[in-house]
Design a protein around this motif. Structure first.
Motif: not given
Length: 598
Positions: A238, A259, A314, A316, A318, A336-338
């Motif tokens: 993240f 990211l 990717k 994400i 958010g 923001n998380y992957d």
């Protein structure tokens, strides 16, 4: 010689032994007391040194604040103010640590509280000076006055801190002197103890080695923890960002850049630069949601895609929320998380669910075909067989009668197979609603349904007290119907069938053999008969679909009965085992979990 002869006297020997024991006890207690004082002294020295170190760190940070503020006033470069919140947090942590270190020293603890007030007031001066420096119409005389006031206050605070540090140094020096004295005294005592009790020292030596090894391991773990903390953001996948609504200035973390598929600080942190990496299909939506939130100050939570320079997509998640910084400016902070892997697994799961629904639909169609379409012509065949037997059977030749009998048996076997297939499919697809179920009632209903079979065999049933469990009632009834029917079907001709159904305690051997973590988590139900039995090597095979052992042709079956039993027990998160011996009968062990496990 006379001296040696004295030890031959038992009374003298006992006296000498008693004196030796008293001497060992005395020196042992003295040595222990000295070690306690040494430990206490070391702790005091360590705390004093750590207190001095923390005070030096606080002064260093205050000096850094002065330096940054002066540089900002000279250059107007905002970068000199970037870490002021982080440093303030370090100061607060330092004060907190100092309070803990001086908790047992009321005088020093009072000094720390005073220092905390001084620092808070110093930060107030920092803030006032900073506000004056940022003012559009700078009052140079006022600003210089505030700087002088801040400088004088800092010097006063330094004198106060150095006073504490000098006091701690004197304390450390005094404790060091005590430590050296105690150390010399303990060496003498240790020498005497070595002479009197070498074994105790050897054991102490082993213990010391163990402590050193534990300390080394703890140090290694601490180093690993520090490295893990430094790499936490990158490892967790993240990144965070922040925007100041007053200045429209954006800040991206290093992993935020990663990211987007670029190296940290590859471009200036702005909205215009970052949206270049949004997927074209998400660009308008994401940008609009973000800009609307900057107007209405509403938190956001959206899923979108980054399209990196290497054309990697990717997914994400958010999230963003609003707060105010130390200057009262509204800022938005986002993380923001992957979730690429999670998103792909979700898609795969949805596809599997669609396939599962299709399979269930096919299974339902199969049930309908077996229950109606296949059984209907079979019933007609059986009906015509019955009519022929009533009216035409006597007119058939002996060979015709044999053929006709085989037709009837084959038709009945086909009907049994169809019924078993329907029952097995129900154990797979049927509604799995678990309710409180009394096994005693289930067994009673089972016996009532099999009354005719039991009476034909003159079987004797012994039923023990069974538990109440959370289960699917109709499936458990099918389980016991199949097991009891098997016991009746495979009974020995010259013996009256005896069937025992009991609840038993799980043995330690079963815990080991069946890898049961806690035997208190399961009920064990045993169904035992005195039938024809089978070789133990087939104990696993009999629970497979359409697997029948090579038995006398008179024992008919479809090979589905025990497979149904196994499926039912698995539906209840349990397992079933069997032990058997030819001509000695079989024992089926049913392990069903208690309510919490289900």
């Amino acid at each position: 010689m006379k001296f040696l002869k004295l030890f031959k006297n038992s009374q003298v020997f006992k006296l000498a032994l008693g004196v030796a024991i008293l001497v060992v006890c005395y020196f042992g207690s003295k040595f222990f007391s000295q070690m306690q004082r040494l430990t206490s002294t070391l702790e005091l020295i360590a705390k004093s040194n750590e207190t001095q170190l923390e005070l030096e760190k606080l002064l260093s940070i205050i000096n850094s604040y002065d330096y940054s503020l002066r540089n900002y006033i000279i250059t107007k470069d905002e970068s000199y103010l970037q870490n002021r919140f982080l440093n303030r947090g370090i100061i607060e942590e330092g004060i907190k640590k100092l309070k803990i270190l001086t908790v047992n020293d009321s005088v020093r603890n009072k000094d720390i509280l005073t220092l905390e007030k001084l620092i808070n007031y110093r930060f107030k001066l920092f803030r006032e000076t900073l506000i004056a420096a940022k003012s559009s119409n700078v009052d140079r005389l006022g600003l210089n006055s505030k700087l002088k006031k801040s400088n004088d206050y800092t010097e006063m605070m330094k004198l106060f801190v150095y006073k504490i540090i000098n006091s701690e140094r004197l304390k450390t020096k005094f404790q060091n002197s005590n430590h050296q004295f105690e150390l010399q005294d303990s060496l003498m005592t240790a020498f005497l103890l070595i002479i009197l009790s070498l074994l105790i020292l050897l054991l102490s030596f082993n213990k010391t080695n163990g402590d050193i090894e534990d300390l080394k391991q703890a140090n290694d773990k601490l180093m690993l923890l520090n490295e893990s903390f430094n790499a936490a953001e990158k490892t967790a996948g993240f990144g965070h960002w922040m925007v100041n609504l007053e200045t429209n200035q954006y800040t991206f973390s290093d992993n935020m850049f990663r990211l987007m598929g670029v190296e940290p600080n590859a471009f200036e942190s702005t909205l215009e630069n970052s949206i270049k990496y949004l997927h074209p299909d998400d660009l308008e939506y994401v940008t609009q949601v973000h800009k609307d939130s900057l107007v209405n100050h509403q938190s956001t939570s959206i899923v979108f895609r980054f399209l990196t320079a290497s054309n990697e997509v990717k997914y994400i998640m958010g999230v963003g929320s609003f707060t105010k910084d130390g200057n009262g400016n509204m800022i938005k902070i986002g993380v923001n998380y992957d979730i690429t892997d999670q998103y792909k697994r979700t898609l795969e799961l949805e596809e599997n669910n669609k396939e599962l629904k299709y399979i269930n639909s096919e299974l339902e169609s199969f049930n309908n075909i077996v229950s109606h379409d296949l059984q209907e012509p079979l019933r007609k065949i059986q009906m015509f067989i019955s009519r022929v037997e009533e009216k035409e059977f006597d007119g058939l030749s002996q060979q015709g009668r044999d053929y006709f009998s085989k037709i009837r048996i084959a038709a009945n076997r086909m009907q049994t197979l169809l019924i078993d297939l329907v029952n097995y499919s129900r154990t797979i697809k049927g509604d799995k609603v678990f309710v409180e179920t009394d096994l005693n009632k289930i067994i009673s209903d089972t016996i009532q349904d099999l009354t005719t079979n039991i009476e034909e065999k003159s079987a004797i049933l012994h039923i023990g007290q069974l538990p109440i469990i959370k289960a699917i009632p109709f499936q458990l009834k099918q389980l016991f119907i199949n097991l009891v029917s098997n016991s009746l079907k495979y009974s020995q001709e010259d013996n009256i069938p005896q069937i025992n159904i009991n609840s038993e305690v799980i043995t330690e051997e079963e815990v080991s053999n069946y890898e049961i973590i806690n035997k208190e988590d399961y009920y064990k139900i045993v169904v035992e008969d005195n039938g024809i039995g089978f070789k133990q090597e087939y104990a696993e095979k009999i629970f497979l679909l359409f697997k029948r052992l090579e038995t006398d042709p008179k024992y008919s079956g479809t090979g589905l009965g025990l497979a149904i039993c196994n499926r039912i027990v698995e539906n209840h998160k349990g397992f079933i085992k069997v032990k058997s011996e030819p001509n000695r009968g079989s024992k089926f062990y049913i392990f069903l979990p208690k309510g919490d496990l289900v």
